[in-house]
Design a protein around this motif. Structure first.
Motif, PDB file in Angstrom:
ATOM      1  N   HIS A   1      -2.385  14.754  -3.072  1.00  0.00           N
ATOM      2  CA  HIS A   1      -1.964  13.374  -2.801  1.00  0.00           C
ATOM      3  C   HIS A   1      -2.220  12.340  -4.114  1.00  0.00           C
ATOM      4  CE1 HIS A   1      -1.178   9.491  -0.993  1.00  0.00           C
ATOM      5  NE2 HIS A   1      -0.554   9.976   0.099  1.00  0.00           N
ATOM      6  N   PRO A   2      -1.137  11.528  -4.745  1.00  0.00           N
ATOM      7  CA  PRO A   2      -1.174  10.945  -5.922  1.00  0.00           C
ATOM      8  C   PRO A   2      -2.452   9.689  -5.640  1.00  0.00           C
ATOM      9  CG  PRO A   2       0.876  11.102  -5.496  1.00  0.00           C
ATOM     10  CD  PRO A   2       0.188  11.924  -4.417  1.00  0.00           C
ATOM     11  N   GLY A   3      -2.403   9.207  -4.406  1.00  0.00           N
ATOM     12  CA  GLY A   3      -3.408   8.161  -4.289  1.00  0.00           C
ATOM     13  C   GLY A   3      -4.640   8.521  -3.965  1.00  0.00           C
TER      14      GLY A   3
ATOM     15  N   CYS B   1      -7.042   3.343  11.965  1.00  0.00           N
ATOM     16  CA  CYS B   1      -5.880   2.797  11.339  1.00  0.00           C
ATOM     17  C   CYS B   1      -4.751   3.915  11.256  1.00  0.00           C
ATOM     18  CB  CYS B   1      -6.339   2.648   9.798  1.00  0.00           C
ATOM     19  SG  CYS B   1      -6.804   3.757   8.833  1.00  0.00           S
TER      20      CYS B   1
ATOM     21  N   SER C   1      -4.644   6.546   9.124  1.00  0.00           N
ATOM     22  CA  SER C   1      -4.308   6.981   7.638  1.00  0.00           C
ATOM     23  C   SER C   1      -4.411   8.373   7.493  1.00  0.00           C
ATOM     24  CB  SER C   1      -5.274   6.413   6.726  1.00  0.00           C
ATOM     25  OG  SER C   1      -4.594   5.248   6.205  1.00  0.00           O
TER      26      SER C   1
ATOM     27  N   GLU D   1      -1.203   9.856   8.878  1.00  0.00           N
ATOM     28  CA  GLU D   1      -0.183   9.545   7.930  1.00  0.00           C
ATOM     29  C   GLU D   1      -0.085  10.558   6.655  1.00  0.00           C
ATOM     30  OE1 GLU D   1       2.386   7.220   8.177  1.00  0.00           O
ATOM     31  OE2 GLU D   1       1.511   6.738  10.122  1.00  0.00           O
ATOM     32  N   VAL D   2      -1.399  10.744   6.023  1.00  0.00           N
ATOM     33  CA  VAL D   2      -1.484  11.715   4.870  1.00  0.00           C
ATOM     34  C   VAL D   2      -1.442  13.050   5.427  1.00  0.00           C
ATOM     35  CG1 VAL D   2      -2.564  10.255   3.444  1.00  0.00           C
ATOM     36  CG2 VAL D   2      -3.948  11.553   4.736  1.00  0.00           C
TER      37      VAL D   2
ATOM     38  N   LYS E   1      -6.686   0.075  -1.283  1.00  0.00           N
ATOM     39  CA  LYS E   1      -7.863   1.028  -1.539  1.00  0.00           C
ATOM     40  C   LYS E   1      -7.269   2.009  -2.666  1.00  0.00           C
ATOM     41  CE  LYS E   1     -11.494  -0.439   0.855  1.00  0.00           C
ATOM     42  NZ  LYS E   1     -10.807  -1.423   1.815  1.00  0.00           N
ATOM     43  N   THR E   2      -5.896   2.398  -2.506  1.00  0.00           N
ATOM     44  CA  THR E   2      -5.575   3.681  -3.365  1.00  0.00           C
ATOM     45  C   THR E   2      -4.767   2.990  -4.604  1.00  0.00           C
ATOM     46  OG1 THR E   2      -3.573   3.688  -2.297  1.00  0.00           O
ATOM     47  CG2 THR E   2      -5.394   4.952  -1.584  1.00  0.00           C
TER      48      THR E   2
ATOM     49  N   ALA F   1       4.299   6.766  -3.801  1.00  0.00           N
ATOM     50  CA  ALA F   1       3.525   8.006  -3.602  1.00  0.00           C
ATOM     51  C   ALA F   1       1.982   7.764  -3.439  1.00  0.00           C
ATOM     52  CB  ALA F   1       3.751   8.763  -5.000  1.00  0.00           C
ATOM     53  N   ARG F   2       1.414   6.820  -3.959  1.00  0.00           N
ATOM     54  CA  ARG F   2       0.023   6.485  -3.674  1.00  0.00           C
ATOM     55  C   ARG F   2      -0.388   6.206  -2.549  1.00  0.00           C
ATOM     56  NH1 ARG F   2      -2.495   6.693  -8.753  1.00  0.00           N
ATOM     57  NH2 ARG F   2      -4.349   5.888  -7.661  1.00  0.00           N
ATOM     58  N   CYS F   3       0.732   5.521  -1.568  1.00  0.00           N
ATOM     59  CA  CYS F   3       0.259   5.085  -0.215  1.00  0.00           C
ATOM     60  C   CYS F   3      -0.216   5.995   0.690  1.00  0.00           C
ATOM     61  CB  CYS F   3       1.596   4.063   0.295  1.00  0.00           C
ATOM     62  SG  CYS F   3       1.408   3.439   2.076  1.00  0.00           S
ATOM     63  N   ILE F   4      -1.197   5.677   1.342  1.00  0.00           N
ATOM     64  CA  ILE F   4      -1.933   6.529   2.546  1.00  0.00           C
ATOM     65  C   ILE F   4      -1.553   6.089   3.772  1.00  0.00           C
ATOM     66  CG2 ILE F   4      -3.252   7.729   0.734  1.00  0.00           C
ATOM     67  CD1 ILE F   4      -5.705   5.945   2.385  1.00  0.00           C
ATOM     68  N   GLY F   5      -0.736   4.840   3.777  1.00  0.00           N
ATOM     69  CA  GLY F   5      -0.386   4.617   5.174  1.00  0.00           C
ATOM     70  C   GLY F   5      -1.499   3.762   6.043  1.00  0.00           C
ATOM     71  N   CYS F   6      -2.428   3.308   5.481  1.00  0.00           N
ATOM     72  CA  CYS F   6      -3.562   2.627   6.219  1.00  0.00           C
ATOM     73  C   CYS F   6      -3.130   1.273   6.786  1.00  0.00           C
ATOM     74  CB  CYS F   6      -4.641   2.404   5.476  1.00  0.00           C
ATOM     75  SG  CYS F   6      -4.710   1.141   4.050  1.00  0.00           S
TER      76      CYS F   6
ATOM     77  N   TYR G   1       5.395  -1.762   7.172  1.00  0.00           N
ATOM     78  CA  TYR G   1       4.975  -0.234   6.958  1.00  0.00           C
ATOM     79  C   TYR G   1       6.307   0.428   8.019  1.00  0.00           C
ATOM     80  CZ  TYR G   1       3.140   4.140   6.598  1.00  0.00           C
ATOM     81  OH  TYR G   1       3.060   5.626   6.589  1.00  0.00           O
TER      82      TYR G   1
ATOM     83  N   LYS H   1       7.283   6.812   6.112  1.00  0.00           N
ATOM     84  CA  LYS H   1       5.844   6.846   5.653  1.00  0.00           C
ATOM     85  C   LYS H   1       5.719   5.868   4.488  1.00  0.00           C
ATOM     86  CE  LYS H   1       4.333  10.867   8.099  1.00  0.00           C
ATOM     87  NZ  LYS H   1       2.994  11.720   8.050  1.00  0.00           N
TER      88      LYS H   1
END
Lengths: 255, 162
Positions: free
Chosen positions: A36-38, A170, A172, A175-176, B68-69, B86-91, B105, B110
């Motif tokens: 995952h890029p993030g 949350c 997350s 989501e990932v 955070k990302t 692409a860097r988003c982790i959906g928090c 969001y 996503k």
């Protein structure tokens, strides 16, 4: 800068750029599941393997974890690469034969339906132990989930398999998750994840439940209450717009 | 100070509440006419009072501070708050943090959604029939207008009680 060749195309990259990033920059697609890029790369799924020829020596490398340090030649779609990926998919699909993501990969790489003797029985298990969720949670500073146990028993869970005290709900992790193994349910103003049920805070203006208390707490100090009321994003927008109208002394006075 | 060549200016008094900006925005970003997927929304109060609201590209963005990302970042060149999807982790911390509710969001895609000024040619401004939304060169007069708008929002943040 280092010049590398990927599938015959040349590109100059900074030292330390991963093979995967360099390939992406060239528009060459490499299949990934745990990358995952993030998030920091972890090399868990082994799907992104590529062939690297470094000073005449050929080897398979995990592209998301392979930092380019010299002028290497990389191939992303050789017979060796396909065979390695095929093997990875075979192992993954034996554990989670119901996963649509894996089924699609299996079809693409020509992996046969595994012999039923080797397929996991019992409950559907979509988790491929890639650790994206673990890394996402850690990145947010919550660290509520991690790998527990070893070998076949290895799984992602909360400490002692109990509802986590540090989880903020949350979502997350869900989501990932590349395979949709983590489930978040929302019902009657509550959100349940990892066996913990959170009460959702209702917007003081419209009454819609929109976030957990822990989420709002975690968003401080960035999160600000609008005139001491807790507003959902939509109502924050309305409150701001209303202010503009009022300060303009718009027709009709109070709105 | 960042170099901004053009400004997205909103003049609520001119807004006729037609919602064309919402349609233009959504067709440009998600490929369909869907105001709920738009990064700009027209808030309609009583007759004739409408306010289009979109990302203000803050100087010190709360959404960026909450991310955070580093999926969200303040672009020093353009002054815009950009997203690397692409860097988003959906928090959704950015959604919690934005004091104006101007970032959202999209759970199905996503992806975090916010105004990116269409990379330099905002569709909302192009299609606004009333010139309530304009994309103008950042000369002194326009910067003044933008500042006046920002001052109203700032006043609203500290004293609103409606």
């Amino acid at each position: 800068m280092i010049e590398v060749t990927i599938d015959g195309k040349k590109i100059e990259v900074e030292k330390g750029t991963t093979a995967l990033e360099a390939a992406e920059a060239l528009g060459i697609e490499i299949p990934t599941l745990c990358y995952h890029p993030g998030l920091p790369a972890d090399g868990n799924c082994r799907l992104c393997q590529v062939e690297v020829i470094d000073r005449g020596r050929k080897s398979l490398a995990i592209s998301c974890m392979y930092p380019i340090r010299g002028p290497v030649e990389i191939f992303t779609d050789t017979e060796d690469v396909r065979r390695a990926r095929k093997f990875v998919i075979q192992l993954l699909i034996a554990r989670s034969p119901q996963s649509p993501v894996l089924q699609k990969l299996a079809e693409e790489y020509g992996v046969d339906v595994p012999d039923e003797r080797f397929v996991q029985k019992g409950e559907v298990d979509l988790c491929i132990r890639c650790g994206r969720c673990v890394r996402a949670c850690a990145e947010l500073g919550n660290e509520c989930i991690d790998f527990v146990s070893r070998g076949w028993e290895k799984e992602v869970n909360t400490p002692f398999n109990e509802p986590s005290k540090t989880c903020i709900g949350c979502g997350s992790c869900a989501e990932v998750c590349p395979t949709g193994a983590i489930v978040v349910t929302e019902k009657d103003g509550t959100r349940t994840i990892w066996d913990r049920t959170f009460r959702l805070v209702a917007c003081d203006a419209c009454g819609t439940p929109f976030a957990t208390e822990e989420q709002l707490e975690a968003a401080k100090p960035e999160f600000e209450q609008t005139d001491t009321r807790v507003l959902c994003p939509r109502c924050r927008k309305i409150a701001e717009a209303r202010t503009i109208v009022l300060l303009d002394g718009a027709q009709g006075g109070h709105v | 100070m960042e170099k901004i060549e053009s400004l997205l200016l909103i003049t609520p008094e001119r807004c006729i509440g037609c919602g064309t900006c919402e349609l233009a925005c959504s067709i440009g970003h998600v490929g369909e006419f869907k105001p709920t997927a738009s990064n700009i929304s027209v808030l309609r109060f009583e007759a004739g009072v409408n306010v289009p609201m979109t990302c203000l590209q803050c100087d010190k963005p709360a959404c960026v501070a909450a991310c955070k990302t580093s999926a969200l970042h303040k672009d020093a060149e353009t002054g815009l708050v950009g997203i690397d999807g692409a860097r988003c982790i959906g928090c959704r911390m950015c959604v919690m943090a934005c004091p104006f509710g101007n970032i959202s969001y999209n759970a199905a895609a996503k992806q975090t959604m916010k105004c990116d000024q269409c990379g330099g040619a905002p569709m909302c401004a192009e299609f606004c029939p009333a010139k309530a939304i304009e994309y103008l060169p950042a000369d002194t007069a326009n910067v003044q207008r933008k500042k006046a708008f920002a001052a109203k929002l700032a006043a609203g943040l500290s004293e609103v009680n409606v």
